[in-house]
Design a protein around this motif. Structure first.
Motif, PDB file in Angstrom:
ATOM      1  N   THR A  35     -46.319  -5.999   0.005  1.00 53.38           N
ATOM      2  CA  THR A  35     -46.971  -6.925  -0.922  1.00 53.38           C
ATOM      3  C   THR A  35     -48.135  -6.197  -1.583  1.00 53.38           C
ATOM      4  O   THR A  35     -48.636  -5.196  -1.059  1.00 53.38           O
ATOM      5  CB  THR A  35     -47.518  -8.164  -0.198  1.00 53.38           C
ATOM      6  OG1 THR A  35     -48.403  -7.741   0.838  1.00 53.38           O
ATOM      7  CG2 THR A  35     -46.402  -8.991   0.394  1.00 53.38           C
ATOM      8  N   ALA A  36     -48.554  -6.713  -2.702  1.00 58.21           N
ATOM      9  CA  ALA A  36     -49.757  -6.184  -3.349  1.00 58.21           C
ATOM     10  C   ALA A  36     -50.884  -7.183  -3.129  1.00 58.21           C
ATOM     11  O   ALA A  36     -50.665  -8.398  -3.151  1.00 58.21           O
ATOM     12  CB  ALA A  36     -49.512  -5.984  -4.836  1.00 58.21           C
ATOM     13  N   GLU A  37     -52.062  -6.672  -2.907  1.00 63.63           N
ATOM     14  CA  GLU A  37     -53.205  -7.574  -2.736  1.00 63.63           C
ATOM     15  C   GLU A  37     -53.537  -8.217  -4.076  1.00 63.63           C
ATOM     16  O   GLU A  37     -53.471  -7.568  -5.126  1.00 63.63           O
ATOM     17  CB  GLU A  37     -54.399  -6.797  -2.193  1.00 63.63           C
ATOM     18  CG  GLU A  37     -54.170  -6.312  -0.773  1.00 63.63           C
ATOM     19  CD  GLU A  37     -55.347  -5.523  -0.213  1.00 63.63           C
ATOM     20  OE1 GLU A  37     -56.337  -5.297  -0.934  1.00 63.63           O
ATOM     21  OE2 GLU A  37     -55.254  -5.152   0.963  1.00 63.63           O
ATOM     22  N   PRO A  38     -53.888  -9.509  -4.063  1.00 65.25           N
ATOM     23  CA  PRO A  38     -54.221 -10.204  -5.311  1.00 65.25           C
ATOM     24  C   PRO A  38     -55.348  -9.505  -6.065  1.00 65.25           C
ATOM     25  O   PRO A  38     -56.305  -9.008  -5.475  1.00 65.25           O
ATOM     26  CB  PRO A  38     -54.664 -11.589  -4.837  1.00 65.25           C
ATOM     27  CG  PRO A  38     -54.040 -11.751  -3.490  1.00 65.25           C
ATOM     28  CD  PRO A  38     -53.981 -10.370  -2.902  1.00 65.25           C
ATOM     29  N   ALA A  39     -55.204  -9.446  -7.371  1.00 66.89           N
ATOM     30  CA  ALA A  39     -56.201  -8.876  -8.281  1.00 66.89           C
ATOM     31  C   ALA A  39     -56.464  -7.390  -8.042  1.00 66.89           C
ATOM     32  O   ALA A  39     -57.501  -6.879  -8.431  1.00 66.89           O
ATOM     33  CB  ALA A  39     -57.504  -9.673  -8.226  1.00 66.89           C
ATOM     34  N   SER A  40     -55.524  -6.701  -7.416  1.00 63.45           N
ATOM     35  CA  SER A  40     -55.694  -5.266  -7.159  1.00 63.45           C
ATOM     36  C   SER A  40     -55.017  -4.454  -8.275  1.00 63.45           C
ATOM     37  O   SER A  40     -54.152  -4.965  -8.991  1.00 63.45           O
ATOM     38  CB  SER A  40     -55.063  -4.897  -5.818  1.00 63.45           C
ATOM     39  OG  SER A  40     -53.650  -5.009  -5.891  1.00 63.45           O
ATOM     40  N   SER A  42     -52.823  -2.286  -7.816  1.00 62.01           N
ATOM     41  CA  SER A  42     -51.402  -2.236  -7.469  1.00 62.01           C
ATOM     42  C   SER A  42     -50.677  -3.482  -7.963  1.00 62.01           C
ATOM     43  O   SER A  42     -49.537  -3.405  -8.446  1.00 62.01           O
ATOM     44  CB  SER A  42     -51.214  -2.077  -5.961  1.00 62.01           C
ATOM     45  OG  SER A  42     -51.646  -0.799  -5.546  1.00 62.01           O
ATOM     46  N   GLN A  43     -51.308  -4.643  -7.863  1.00 67.01           N
ATOM     47  CA  GLN A  43     -50.679  -5.865  -8.371  1.00 67.01           C
ATOM     48  C   GLN A  43     -50.529  -5.775  -9.889  1.00 67.01           C
ATOM     49  O   GLN A  43     -49.492  -6.137 -10.443  1.00 67.01           O
ATOM     50  CB  GLN A  43     -51.478  -7.112  -8.005  1.00 67.01           C
ATOM     51  CG  GLN A  43     -50.783  -8.380  -8.481  1.00 67.01           C
ATOM     52  CD  GLN A  43     -51.589  -9.633  -8.257  1.00 67.01           C
ATOM     53  OE1 GLN A  43     -52.812  -9.616  -8.344  1.00 67.01           O
ATOM     54  NE2 GLN A  43     -50.906 -10.728  -7.970  1.00 67.01           N
ATOM     55  N   ASP A  44     -51.549  -5.267 -10.571  1.00 63.91           N
ATOM     56  CA  ASP A  44     -51.459  -5.092 -12.022  1.00 63.91           C
ATOM     57  C   ASP A  44     -50.310  -4.154 -12.386  1.00 63.91           C
ATOM     58  O   ASP A  44     -49.553  -4.411 -13.324  1.00 63.91           O
ATOM     59  CB  ASP A  44     -52.772  -4.545 -12.586  1.00 63.91           C
ATOM     60  CG  ASP A  44     -53.920  -5.540 -12.476  1.00 63.91           C
ATOM     61  OD1 ASP A  44     -53.660  -6.759 -12.315  1.00 63.91           O
ATOM     62  OD2 ASP A  44     -55.086  -5.095 -12.542  1.00 63.91           O
ATOM     63  N   ALA A  45     -50.164  -3.063 -11.636  1.00 62.27           N
ATOM     64  CA  ALA A  45     -49.104  -2.095 -11.899  1.00 62.27           C
ATOM     65  C   ALA A  45     -47.730  -2.726 -11.668  1.00 62.27           C
ATOM     66  O   ALA A  45     -46.808  -2.536 -12.476  1.00 62.27           O
ATOM     67  CB  ALA A  45     -49.283  -0.861 -11.016  1.00 62.27           C
ATOM     68  N   LEU A  46     -47.571  -3.488 -10.595  1.00 62.24           N
ATOM     69  CA  LEU A  46     -46.289  -4.147 -10.324  1.00 62.24           C
ATOM     70  C   LEU A  46     -45.977  -5.201 -11.379  1.00 62.24           C
ATOM     71  O   LEU A  46     -44.822  -5.354 -11.792  1.00 62.24           O
ATOM     72  CB  LEU A  46     -46.290  -4.768  -8.926  1.00 62.24           C
ATOM     73  CG  LEU A  46     -46.265  -3.772  -7.762  1.00 62.24           C
ATOM     74  CD1 LEU A  46     -46.396  -4.510  -6.440  1.00 62.24           C
ATOM     75  CD2 LEU A  46     -45.000  -2.927  -7.786  1.00 62.24           C
ATOM     76  N   ASN A  47     -46.990  -5.920 -11.848  1.00 64.10           N
ATOM     77  CA  ASN A  47     -46.775  -6.898 -12.912  1.00 64.10           C
ATOM     78  C   ASN A  47     -46.317  -6.207 -14.195  1.00 64.10           C
ATOM     79  O   ASN A  47     -45.436  -6.709 -14.902  1.00 64.10           O
ATOM     80  CB  ASN A  47     -48.040  -7.710 -13.176  1.00 64.10           C
ATOM     81  CG  ASN A  47     -48.343  -8.700 -12.078  1.00 64.10           C
ATOM     82  OD1 ASN A  47     -47.481  -9.058 -11.291  1.00 64.10           O
ATOM     83  ND2 ASN A  47     -49.592  -9.126 -11.998  1.00 64.10           N
ATOM     84  N   LEU A  48     -46.899  -5.050 -14.491  1.00 60.46           N
ATOM     85  CA  LEU A  48     -46.495  -4.291 -15.671  1.00 60.46           C
ATOM     86  C   LEU A  48     -45.045  -3.838 -15.541  1.00 60.46           C
ATOM     87  O   LEU A  48     -44.243  -3.980 -16.464  1.00 60.46           O
ATOM     88  CB  LEU A  48     -47.421  -3.090 -15.870  1.00 60.46           C
ATOM     89  CG  LEU A  48     -47.116  -2.185 -17.056  1.00 60.46           C
ATOM     90  CD1 LEU A  48     -47.191  -2.962 -18.370  1.00 60.46           C
ATOM     91  CD2 LEU A  48     -48.079  -0.999 -17.068  1.00 60.46           C
ATOM     92  N   LEU A  49     -44.686  -3.306 -14.390  1.00 59.23           N
ATOM     93  CA  LEU A  49     -43.305  -2.883 -14.164  1.00 59.23           C
ATOM     94  C   LEU A  49     -42.341  -4.061 -14.275  1.00 59.23           C
ATOM     95  O   LEU A  49     -41.257  -3.935 -14.847  1.00 59.23           O
ATOM     96  CB  LEU A  49     -43.168  -2.214 -12.794  1.00 59.23           C
ATOM     97  CG  LEU A  49     -43.831  -0.846 -12.650  1.00 59.23           C
ATOM     98  CD1 LEU A  49     -43.799  -0.408 -11.190  1.00 59.23           C
ATOM     99  CD2 LEU A  49     -43.166   0.179 -13.548  1.00 59.23           C
ATOM    100  N   ALA A  50     -42.729  -5.207 -13.746  1.00 58.57           N
ATOM    101  CA  ALA A  50     -41.871  -6.399 -13.823  1.00 58.57           C
ATOM    102  C   ALA A  50     -41.686  -6.838 -15.273  1.00 58.57           C
ATOM    103  O   ALA A  50     -40.584  -7.244 -15.663  1.00 58.57           O
ATOM    104  CB  ALA A  50     -42.465  -7.531 -12.988  1.00 58.57           C
ATOM    105  N   SER A  51     -42.735  -6.740 -16.082  1.00 59.53           N
ATOM    106  CA  SER A  51     -42.606  -7.138 -17.485  1.00 59.53           C
ATOM    107  C   SER A  51     -41.677  -6.190 -18.233  1.00 59.53           C
ATOM    108  O   SER A  51     -40.904  -6.609 -19.085  1.00 59.53           O
ATOM    109  CB  SER A  51     -43.975  -7.204 -18.165  1.00 59.53           C
ATOM    110  OG  SER A  51     -44.499  -5.905 -18.382  1.00 59.53           O
ATOM    111  N   TRP A  52     -41.718  -4.903 -17.908  1.00 58.80           N
ATOM    112  CA  TRP A  52     -40.798  -3.950 -18.537  1.00 58.80           C
ATOM    113  C   TRP A  52     -39.366  -4.260 -18.134  1.00 58.80           C
ATOM    114  O   TRP A  52     -38.466  -4.220 -18.954  1.00 58.80           O
ATOM    115  CB  TRP A  52     -41.129  -2.528 -18.140  1.00 58.80           C
ATOM    116  CG  TRP A  52     -42.408  -1.994 -18.699  1.00 58.80           C
ATOM    117  CD1 TRP A  52     -43.179  -2.546 -19.684  1.00 58.80           C
ATOM    118  CD2 TRP A  52     -43.090  -0.819 -18.284  1.00 58.80           C
ATOM    119  NE1 TRP A  52     -44.285  -1.782 -19.907  1.00 58.80           N
ATOM    120  CE2 TRP A  52     -44.258  -0.707 -19.059  1.00 58.80           C
ATOM    121  CE3 TRP A  52     -42.827   0.154 -17.321  1.00 58.80           C
ATOM    122  CZ2 TRP A  52     -45.145   0.342 -18.918  1.00 58.80           C
ATOM    123  CZ3 TRP A  52     -43.720   1.197 -17.184  1.00 58.80           C
ATOM    124  CH2 TRP A  52     -44.860   1.293 -17.972  1.00 58.80           C
TER     125      TRP A  52
END
Length: 78
Positions: A35-40, A42-52
């Motif tokens: 899991t990614a910690e909220p507001a980290s 790593s979470q931002d990076a995973l959100n970016l990858l998910a949007s791609w």
């Protein structure tokens, strides 16, 4: 519970906590969750990858599925 750092070529290092859960079917089987910690970062990076990934899936779904040759469109006169 632990932590892993995984390099990603597009978004940099992902720092992800993980947890293992034993499975009832066998003593040597485990479910591993990251899991990614909220507001980290790593979470931002995973959100970016998910949007791609979502964008690429949308493009692939909207492409025509017919790979056949186009019909001959020669005109004839009456």
């Amino acid at each position: 519970m632990g932590r892993t750092r995984s390099p990603h070529r597009d978004v940099g290092d992902l720092d992800l906590p993980f947890e293992t859960f034993p499975l009832p079917d066998g003593p040597s089987q485990f479910l591993l969750t990251h899991t990614a910690e909220p507001a980290s970062p790593s979470q931002d990076a995973l959100n970016l990858l998910a949007s791609w990934a979502a964008t690429n899936d949308d493009i692939e779904r909207s492409a025509p599925a017919d790979d056949s040759e186009p019909a001959d469109s020669s005109e004839t006169s009456d």
